[in-house]
Design an enzyme around this catalytic site. Structure first.
Site, PDB file in Angstrom:
ATOM      1  N   ARG A  71       0.844  -1.188   0.000  1.00 14.90           N
ATOM      2  CA  ARG A  71       0.000   0.000   0.000  1.00 14.90           C
ATOM      3  C   ARG A  71       0.881   1.240   0.000  1.00 14.90           C
ATOM      4  O   ARG A  71       1.957   1.248   0.581  1.00 14.90           O
ATOM      5  CB  ARG A  71      -0.895   0.040   1.240  1.00 14.90           C
ATOM      6  N   TYR A 199      -1.098  -3.314  -7.133  1.00 13.04           N
ATOM      7  CA  TYR A 199      -0.926  -4.062  -5.879  1.00 13.04           C
ATOM      8  C   TYR A 199      -2.216  -4.086  -5.050  1.00 13.04           C
ATOM      9  O   TYR A 199      -2.859  -3.041  -4.862  1.00 13.04           O
ATOM     10  CB  TYR A 199       0.220  -3.484  -5.023  1.00 13.04           C
ATOM     11  N   GLY A 200      -2.516  -5.225  -4.497  1.00 14.38           N
ATOM     12  CA  GLY A 200      -3.682  -5.516  -3.656  1.00 14.38           C
ATOM     13  C   GLY A 200      -4.419  -4.341  -3.038  1.00 14.38           C
ATOM     14  O   GLY A 200      -5.432  -3.880  -3.562  1.00 14.38           O
ATOM     15  N   GLY A 201      -3.916  -3.861  -1.895  1.00 16.53           N
ATOM     16  CA  GLY A 201      -4.636  -2.847  -1.128  1.00 16.53           C
ATOM     17  C   GLY A 201      -4.893  -1.555  -1.889  1.00 16.53           C
ATOM     18  O   GLY A 201      -5.795  -0.798  -1.543  1.00 16.53           O
ATOM     19  N   LYS A 208      -9.668  -2.141   1.541  1.00 19.34           N
ATOM     20  CA  LYS A 208      -9.356  -0.997   2.407  1.00 19.34           C
ATOM     21  C   LYS A 208     -10.111   0.252   1.955  1.00 19.34           C
ATOM     22  O   LYS A 208     -10.557   1.053   2.775  1.00 19.34           O
ATOM     23  CB  LYS A 208      -7.846  -0.759   2.445  1.00 19.34           C
ATOM     24  N   HIS A 228     -10.552  -2.161  11.341  1.00 15.21           N
ATOM     25  CA  HIS A 228      -9.471  -3.044  10.864  1.00 15.21           C
ATOM     26  C   HIS A 228      -9.305  -4.170  11.882  1.00 15.21           C
ATOM     27  O   HIS A 228      -8.339  -4.188  12.635  1.00 15.21           O
ATOM     28  CB  HIS A 228      -8.186  -2.212  10.744  1.00 15.21           C
ATOM     29  N   SER A 250      -1.344  -3.423  10.237  1.00 20.46           N
ATOM     30  CA  SER A 250      -1.006  -4.314   9.128  1.00 20.46           C
ATOM     31  C   SER A 250       0.216  -5.175   9.456  1.00 20.46           C
ATOM     32  O   SER A 250       1.210  -4.672   9.980  1.00 20.46           O
ATOM     33  CB  SER A 250      -0.720  -3.476   7.884  1.00 20.46           C
ATOM     34  N   CYS A 252       0.602  -7.422  11.726  1.00 24.04           N
ATOM     35  CA  CYS A 252       0.876  -7.554  13.158  1.00 24.04           C
ATOM     36  C   CYS A 252       0.087  -8.683  13.802  1.00 24.04           C
ATOM     37  O   CYS A 252      -0.054  -8.735  15.023  1.00 24.04           O
ATOM     38  CB  CYS A 252       0.605  -6.239  13.874  1.00 24.04           C
ATOM     39  N   ASP A 279      -9.481  -9.539   8.797  1.00 25.96           N
ATOM     40  CA  ASP A 279      -8.931  -8.210   8.497  1.00 25.96           C
ATOM     41  C   ASP A 279      -9.901  -7.060   8.742  1.00 25.96           C
ATOM     42  O   ASP A 279      -9.497  -6.012   9.207  1.00 25.96           O
ATOM     43  CB  ASP A 279      -8.456  -8.174   7.033  1.00 25.96           C
ATOM     44  N   ARG A 373       1.917 -12.054  -0.718  1.00 29.44           N
ATOM     45  CA  ARG A 373       0.615 -12.412  -0.141  1.00 29.44           C
ATOM     46  C   ARG A 373      -0.073 -13.543  -0.892  1.00 29.44           C
ATOM     47  O   ARG A 373       0.242 -13.813  -2.043  1.00 29.44           O
ATOM     48  CB  ARG A 373      -0.294 -11.182  -0.139  1.00 29.44           C
ATOM     49  N   ARG A 404       2.872  -4.094  17.641  1.00 26.97           N
ATOM     50  CA  ARG A 404       4.167  -4.752  17.600  1.00 26.97           C
ATOM     51  C   ARG A 404       5.125  -3.841  18.361  1.00 26.97           C
ATOM     52  O   ARG A 404       5.556  -2.818  17.843  1.00 26.97           O
ATOM     53  CB  ARG A 404       4.566  -4.882  16.123  1.00 26.97           C
TER      54      ARG A 404
HETATM   55  P1  GTP Z   1      -2.586  -7.503   7.372  1.00 26.73           P
HETATM   56  O1  GTP Z   1      -3.143  -8.516   6.445  1.00 26.73           O
HETATM   57  O2  GTP Z   1      -1.457  -6.716   6.773  1.00 26.73           O
HETATM   58  O3  GTP Z   1      -3.624  -6.570   7.934  1.00 26.73           O
HETATM   59  O4  GTP Z   1      -1.845  -8.269   8.568  1.00 26.73           O
HETATM   60  P2  GTP Z   1      -2.270  -9.210   9.791  1.00 26.73           P
HETATM   61  O5  GTP Z   1      -2.545  -8.347  10.990  1.00 26.73           O
HETATM   62  O6  GTP Z   1      -3.333 -10.164   9.396  1.00 26.73           O
HETATM   63  O7  GTP Z   1      -0.893  -9.962  10.093  1.00 26.73           O
HETATM   64  P3  GTP Z   1      -0.503 -11.516  10.037  1.00 26.73           P
HETATM   65  O8  GTP Z   1      -1.365 -12.364  10.920  1.00 26.73           O
HETATM   66  O9  GTP Z   1      -0.408 -11.905   8.633  1.00 26.73           O
HETATM   67  O10 GTP Z   1       0.957 -11.496  10.700  1.00 26.73           O
HETATM   68  C1  GTP Z   1       2.048 -10.866  10.127  1.00 26.73           C
HETATM   69  C2  GTP Z   1       3.333 -11.326  10.712  1.00 26.73           C
HETATM   70  O11 GTP Z   1       3.325 -11.357  12.138  1.00 26.73           O
HETATM   71  C3  GTP Z   1       3.713 -12.737  10.238  1.00 26.73           C
HETATM   72  O12 GTP Z   1       5.041 -12.724   9.805  1.00 26.73           O
HETATM   73  C4  GTP Z   1       3.547 -13.579  11.472  1.00 26.73           C
HETATM   74  O13 GTP Z   1       4.422 -14.663  11.476  1.00 26.73           O
HETATM   75  C5  GTP Z   1       3.797 -12.606  12.624  1.00 26.73           C
HETATM   76  N1  GTP Z   1       3.015 -12.993  13.826  1.00 26.73           N
HETATM   77  C6  GTP Z   1       1.680 -13.182  13.877  1.00 26.73           C
HETATM   78  N2  GTP Z   1       1.278 -13.554  15.121  1.00 26.73           N
HETATM   79  C7  GTP Z   1       2.400 -13.577  15.881  1.00 26.73           C
HETATM   80  C8  GTP Z   1       2.645 -13.880  17.266  1.00 26.73           C
HETATM   81  O14 GTP Z   1       1.751 -14.183  18.053  1.00 26.73           O
HETATM   82  N3  GTP Z   1       3.936 -13.785  17.697  1.00 26.73           N
HETATM   83  C9  GTP Z   1       4.952 -13.436  16.857  1.00 26.73           C
HETATM   84  N4  GTP Z   1       6.180 -13.364  17.359  1.00 26.73           N
HETATM   85  N5  GTP Z   1       4.763 -13.161  15.536  1.00 26.73           N
HETATM   86  C10 GTP Z   1       3.502 -13.219  15.057  1.00 26.73           C
HETATM   87  C1  SPV Z   2      -2.976  -4.311   5.185  1.00 26.50           C
HETATM   88  O1  SPV Z   2      -1.983  -3.701   4.727  1.00 26.50           O
HETATM   89  O2  SPV Z   2      -3.471  -4.018   6.286  1.00 26.50           O
HETATM   90  C2  SPV Z   2      -3.557  -5.438   4.435  1.00 26.50           C
HETATM   91  C3  SPV Z   2      -3.100  -5.678   3.077  1.00 26.50           C
HETATM   92  O3  SPV Z   2      -4.431  -6.111   4.931  1.00 26.50           O
HETATM   93  S1  SPV Z   2      -3.782  -4.524   1.959  1.00 26.50           S
HETATM   94  O4  SPV Z   2      -5.020  -5.108   1.411  1.00 26.50           O
HETATM   95  O5  SPV Z   2      -2.801  -4.342   0.903  1.00 26.50           O
HETATM   96  O6  SPV Z   2      -4.093  -3.289   2.617  1.00 26.50           O
HETATM   97 MN    MN Z   3      -5.078  -5.311   6.898  1.00 26.06          MN
END
Ligand code: GTP
Ligand code: SPV
Ligand code: MN
Length: 589
Positions: A71, A199-201, A208, A228, A250, A252, A279, A373, A404
């Site tokens: 994004r 790109y996606g977002g 989004k 979110h 994102s 996290c 999401d 992704r 994070r």
């Molecule tokens: P978006 O799709 O961008 O909104 O992200 P999301 O919030 O769905 O994040 P996602 O669950 O894909 O996690 C992103 C990163 O965080 C990955 O590399 C995971 O391995 C890491 N991660 C997720 N949960 C944990 C956790 O509980 N502990 C740690 N150390 N890392 C984590």
């Molecule tokens: C984010 O960045 O929070 C996502 C991926 O979930 S995107 O759809 O590109 O925004």
């Molecule tokens: Mn997201």
């Protein structure tokens, strides 16, 4: 397929086509046959690559321009008549000025191409929550992705023909010229124009752009919320179900928490976790005074790196058919995909995310982009909840904010009440990730994980949260978590992933009035012994460290919050009061 007879729709499509000048226009009817036909075109032109159809049936591979992999917040704008309606945290341009500029860029941008018209619904069509959009695009990647991420087809056309209002979404990849890239939102016109990205977002405009930026704007007007947030269902030993929402920035951990596998000890006891959303949540107050949530999407656009058999087996299984992989590495021996931490067996004969020859066994370079992704249908998910399909809304017991944070933020604490929870969300900060262009690992304030996604003035948004709280007789409890706290050696203190259930269970016990807590300046914390760590090799000292509230660190936090707040000419009194209380409590520590 029934034709679109709604004149407003046809006039708009005609106007957009006169501007972008495509060779032809194709309406999506949502049928498998039509999608298959469109997919064939992308395979012939090389826009997409078909993966090993025995190992990954229905799966495709897609690569974006190396400058177009996330994004782009700098190029994302909110165009309201008054600048203050966009607020200090959004990029703002006056609608007339932005339309004029974009008309110039869209002029002839689809020459020699087909314009696809995608009628889509966010939410299950016909439910109270659902909203309709039409996306016009010259990208087959967008067509195939929208067919996974949203509900596309006849039901939506029927609603349009019955006169339903819709969000006008226009996208052209144009020349993918990053100097002329814009993701522009016109909330007052229910319109989104996106150009020069693929790109996606930036381009899947239901996600989004509609479900959060336009959605949050509509939600404020209509008395609901667009957030979110993931949605998770937890069933206990007795089979009683509870639902929680979680807002993390994102990349996290939303997808991971939404699909978590309970630790063995809890699995054996009969605990079960299912996925409603990963999401986005749309939330409305029910007649019983509780808050109800739906996931308006129909698929997952998830982060690939880090996804593996141990961290998230459910996500991995979700991607084994009918999935589009973007910017991951490819194994040329068997035409499958690979990304960092998938397993310990990277391809020798591979291709990296930029299509360059890549030997994963010897190369020090990454094979997949950190923000690579998968786009996968929700119905593929082994833990998908039945409630996902009805789209009726599940009652939320707890809302979890998280970020994070290597330091300062404890593993978990609970807000004293709704208003204090709103303050907690408003004061959230997190380290930046590869999900957006820019530096990674910099702590920034990201209220409610909505900084890049709030379609109006963030101070008004905080006020909307306060106002929603006043309307609920039985609001969810609000918590803050941090799975990412590190020790002196920069190692994570908490195992995370499936073990996060242990923290969720303390929260649910708090909701039931069953668990103990201690007061801290931040809110209520569990005592170390309140978190059930049976079967986990973690010392009480580590838990103490995870829960520690450090005075010096929090004096810095308070300064950071004050500075973040200083850009707002005003903030809700309730938010200010909670901040003042935190400040004085930290001083007293
Ligand atoms: P978006 O799709 O961008 O909104 O992200 P999301 O919030 O769905 O994040 P996602 O669950 O894909 O996690 C992103 C990163 O965080 C990955 O590399 C995971 O391995 C890491 N991660 C997720 N949960 C944990 C956790 O509980 N502990 C740690 N150390 N890392 C984590
Ligand atoms: C984010 O960045 O929070 C996502 C991926 O979930 S995107 O759809 O590109 O925004
Ligand atoms: Mn997201």
């Amino acid at each position: 397929m029934t034709m679109v007879t709604n004149r407003v729709v046809n006039d708009w499509v005609k106007e957009m086509a006169e501007m972008t000048k495509p060779d032809d226009i194709v309406w999506l009817d949502g049928s498998k046959e039509q999608l298959e036909q469109i997919k064939r075109i992308a395979l012939e032109t090389g826009e997409m690559i078909e993966l090993n159809q025995e190992k990954l049936p229905g799966c495709l591979y897609y690569r974006t321009n190396p400058k177009d992999v996330a994004r782009d917040e700098k190029r994302t704008v909110i165009c309201t008549t008054k600048k203050e309606d966009a607020g200090p945290t959004n990029n703002w341009v006056a609608p007339d000025e932005m339309y004029a500029k974009l008309r110039g860029l869209f002029d002839g941008s689809m020459k020699g191409r087909t314009m696809y018209a995608i009628p889509f619904s966010m939410g299950v069509p016909g439910t109270e929550f659902a909203k309709i959009g039409i996306e016009l695009t010259d990208s087959i990647y967008v067509v195939l992705s929208m067919a996974i991420m949203t509900r596309v087809g006849q039901e939506v056309i029927d609603e349009l023909n019955a006169g339903a209002d819709f969000t006008r979404c226009l996208h052209s990849k144009a020349q993918i010229n990053e100097q002329e890239k814009y993701i522009a939102h016109f909330p007052e016109d229910n319109t989104i124009w996106s150009i020069n990205s693929a790109y996606g977002g930036n381009v899947l405009l239901g996600k989004k752009c509609l479900a959060l930026r336009i959605g949050s704007y509509l939600g404020r007007q209509e008395g609901w919320m667009a957030e979110h947030m993931l949605i998770l269902k937890i069933e206990n030993e007795a089979g009683e179900a509870k639902y929680v929402c979680g807002a993390f920035p994102s990349a996290c951990g939303k997808t991971n928490l939404a699909m978590l596998t309970p630790p063995e000890y809890f699995r054996k006891k009969g605990y079960k976790v299912s996925t409603v959303g990963d999401d986005i949540s749309w939330l409305r107050i029910g007649s019983d005074g509780r808050l109800y949530a739906v996931n308006p999407e129909n698929g997952f656009f998830g982060v690939a790196p880090g996804t593996n058999e141990k961290s998230n087996p459910n996500a991995l299984r979700t991607t084994h058919k009918n999935t589009i992989f973007t910017n991951v590495a490819r194994n040329l021996d068997d035409n499958t995909v690979w990304w960092e931490k998938l397993d310990n067996d990277p391809p020798e004969n591979g291709e990296d995310w930029q299509g360059r020859p890549w030997n994963g066994k010897t190369s020090s370079e990454k094979g997949a982009h950190p923000n690579s992704r998968f786009t996968a249908p929700a119905e593929n998910c082994p833990t998908i909840a039945d409630e996902f399909f009805t789209g009726e809304g599940v009652p939320i017991s707890a809302i979890i904010f998280g970020g994070r944070r290597a330091k300062a933020e404890p593993l978990v604490y609970e807000a004293r009440d709704w208003n204090h929870g709103v303050f907690m969300g408003s004061a959230m900060a997190s380290e930046t990730t590869a999900a957006a262009n820019g530096k990674v690992g910099v702590v920034r304030h990201d209220p409610m994980a909505m900084l890049p996604f709030c379609g109006y003035n963030m101070a008004d948004y905080f006020q909307h949260w306060i106002d929603m709280g006043k309307k609920m007789t039985n609001p969810p409890k609000i918590f803050h978590v941090n799975w990412f706290r590190t020790d002196e050696n920069d190692e994570f203190l908490w195992p995370g992933f499936g073990d996060n259930l242990r923290v969720l269970l303390w929260m649910l016990d708090r909701c039931d009035g069953k668990a103990d807590a201690a007061e801290t300046p931040l809110g209520y914390e569990p005592k170390a012994e309140d978190i059930d760590v049976t079967g986990l090799d973690i010392s009480p000292e580590k838990i103490e460290k995870l829960l520690k509230v450090d005075k010096e660190a929090w004096k810095e936090e308070v300064k950071g919050i004050e500075e973040f707040y200083s850009q707002f000419p005003w903030l809700p009194k309730e938010v200010r009061d909670s901040f003042d209380k935190l400040k004085s409590e930290v001083e007293k520590m």
